[in-house]
Design an enzyme around this catalytic site. Structure first.
Site, PDB file in Angstrom:
ATOM      1  N   CYS A 200      99.425 -32.916 -75.607  1.00 28.01           N
ATOM      2  CA  CYS A 200      98.926 -33.279 -76.934  1.00 28.01           C
ATOM      3  C   CYS A 200      98.504 -34.735 -76.923  1.00 28.01           C
ATOM      4  O   CYS A 200      99.348 -35.634 -76.936  1.00 28.01           O
ATOM      5  CB  CYS A 200      99.993 -33.027 -77.997  1.00 28.01           C
ATOM      6  N   GLY A 201      97.209 -34.959 -76.915  1.00 24.49           N
ATOM      7  CA  GLY A 201      96.701 -36.324 -76.862  1.00 24.49           C
ATOM      8  C   GLY A 201      96.977 -37.112 -78.126  1.00 24.49           C
ATOM      9  O   GLY A 201      97.278 -38.309 -78.068  1.00 24.49           O
ATOM     10  N   HIS A 202      96.874 -36.466 -79.289  1.00 25.74           N
ATOM     11  CA  HIS A 202      97.115 -37.226 -80.527  1.00 25.74           C
ATOM     12  C   HIS A 202      98.573 -37.666 -80.596  1.00 25.74           C
ATOM     13  O   HIS A 202      98.886 -38.733 -81.121  1.00 25.74           O
ATOM     14  CB  HIS A 202      96.695 -36.408 -81.758  1.00 25.74           C
TER      15      HIS A 202
ATOM     16  N   GLY B   2      93.004 -34.641 -78.285  1.00 26.17           N
ATOM     17  CA  GLY B   2      93.036 -35.436 -77.055  1.00 26.17           C
ATOM     18  C   GLY B   2      92.924 -34.612 -75.791  1.00 26.17           C
ATOM     19  O   GLY B   2      92.147 -34.948 -74.880  1.00 26.17           O
ATOM     20  N   SER B   3      93.682 -33.520 -75.704  1.00 21.14           N
ATOM     21  CA  SER B   3      93.577 -32.658 -74.523  1.00 21.14           C
ATOM     22  C   SER B   3      92.226 -31.949 -74.493  1.00 21.14           C
ATOM     23  O   SER B   3      91.666 -31.690 -73.420  1.00 21.14           O
ATOM     24  CB  SER B   3      94.725 -31.647 -74.498  1.00 21.14           C
TER      25      SER B   3
END
Length: 355
Positions: free
Chosen positions: A107-109, A276-277
């Site tokens: 999870c990029g965020h 993000g991913s």
């Protein structure tokens, strides 16, 4: 002044019942996408790695995931994380991610938010300029760089795990939509990327199409899951599943951004940020198509108009794939601090979801 009102003013400190479980969180958002960071009160998770902790949580405390993500404490699009020990002494900490369906791999965020929080909470000895964190996610080690100016976080960038393309311009039959063209790529999680220009849809990527995006995103996700046999991670079976559908508009946006995308993931969640991913996987796709090169950036906006900046740092072989190391940049903010209580006598203590 009434006695009752006087009592209200003088008794504002809440004293929970000793039988209640208390869980403390810090809530944040990255580009509008929520993150509930669980910092205290969650039962100890056992294991020797982040993947071990994730399995143990799923097997033993999944009711607490639903209690904190679902209504009445959360909502259908809530997202959360638990901080844990790193996989080895080289890492700073580990992290597992929670949502309405279960546990995601990347999870990029959340990486952007938790890197911001590490500075705001003095979990690290932050200095002016960039501060490096090594974070062990289920998909592998993520390196983040938190930029501090005058003691304040002004942005975060991170290098994702090796991200790669499984296939371009694949097709699948979807009930009610016909033949859908998609790209299958991995950026810490697998996504079906659906280019709006290559498919004939009667909806767009605006908030007006919110319900259509959920319905059709889930239709495409399930069709790809049932028909594409190559959603397989080269090293870890636990990562071998399709996380969501990302609708992509590759045209220049009125805002001046290079592109727009909307991600429908888990059980019909709509990502408020550019994902993000998902942006990491897009960098692999654009590099594969020679649409981006090293030292070039792409600005990608979300359904809320929030923006991530994506780029490609390097290339490497990863299993049988030629992968890229993507970089994603964004900002996050704290929205609140809570102490949730779970009353064992509450018939809705484990939460519920209405859509």
């Amino acid at each position: 002044m009434s006695k009752t009102y006087q009592n209200i003013l003088s008794n504002t400190d809440f004293k929970p019942n000793k039988d209640w479980l208390q869980i403390k969180t810090i809530d944040m958002h990255t580009g509008g996408e929520p993150l509930r960071v669980i910092i205290d009160g969650f039962p100890e998770l056992k294991g020797n790695s982040v993947l071990d902790y994730r399995r143990y949580c799923k097997d033993n405390f999944d009711n607490l995931r639903t209690a904190l993500m679902f209504e009445p404490r959360g909502h259908p699009d809530m997202y959360g994380c638990i901080l844990l020990p790193p996989n080895d002494d080289e890492g700073d900490f580990g992290i597992i991610f929670l949502h309405n369906e279960g546990y995601s791999t990347m999870c990029g965020h959340a990486i952007i938010a938790i890197s911001t929080l590490a500075v705001e909470m003095n979990w690290i000895d932050a200095k002016e300029g960039e501060n490096i964190l090594k974070i062990d996610a289920p998909c592998g080690r993520i390196t983040s760089f938190t930029n501090v100016k005058d003691g304040k976080v002004i942005g975060v960038r991170f290098h994702c795990v090796p991200s790669f393309v499984v296939g371009l311009d694949r097709t699948v039959e979807v009930e009610g939509l016909g033949t859908i063209t998609y790209d299958l790529a991995y950026g810490g999680a697998f996504y079906a990327y659906v280019d709006m220009a290559k498919n004939n849809f009667n909806f767009d990527l605006s908030t007006d199409s919110y319900r259509d995006l959920i319905t059709n995103g889930m239709k495409i996700k399930h069709a790809v899951m049932q028909n594409d046999t190559e959603i397989t991670h080269p090293l870890e079976v636990d990562l071998s599943f399709l996380y969501g559908t990302i609708f992509v508009d590759n045209t220049k946006q009125p805002s001046g951004n290079d592109s727009r995308n909307v991600c429908i993931f888990a059980e019909g969640e709509v990502d408020r940020c550019p994902t993000g991913s998902g942006v990491s996987g897009r960098m692999a796709i654009h590099k594969k198509r020679n649409e981006i090169d090293f030292n070039q950036t792409m600005s990608i906006e979300s359904i809320t108009d929030s923006v991530f900046i994506g780029s490609v740092v390097s290339e490497q072989d990863y299993g049988s794939f030629n992968a890229v190391i993507p970089q994603v940049e964004g900002t996050a903010y704290i929205t609140g601090m809570q102490t949730f209580v779970i009353d064992p006598n509450d018939p809705m203590k484990d939460g519920f979801i209405l859509r």
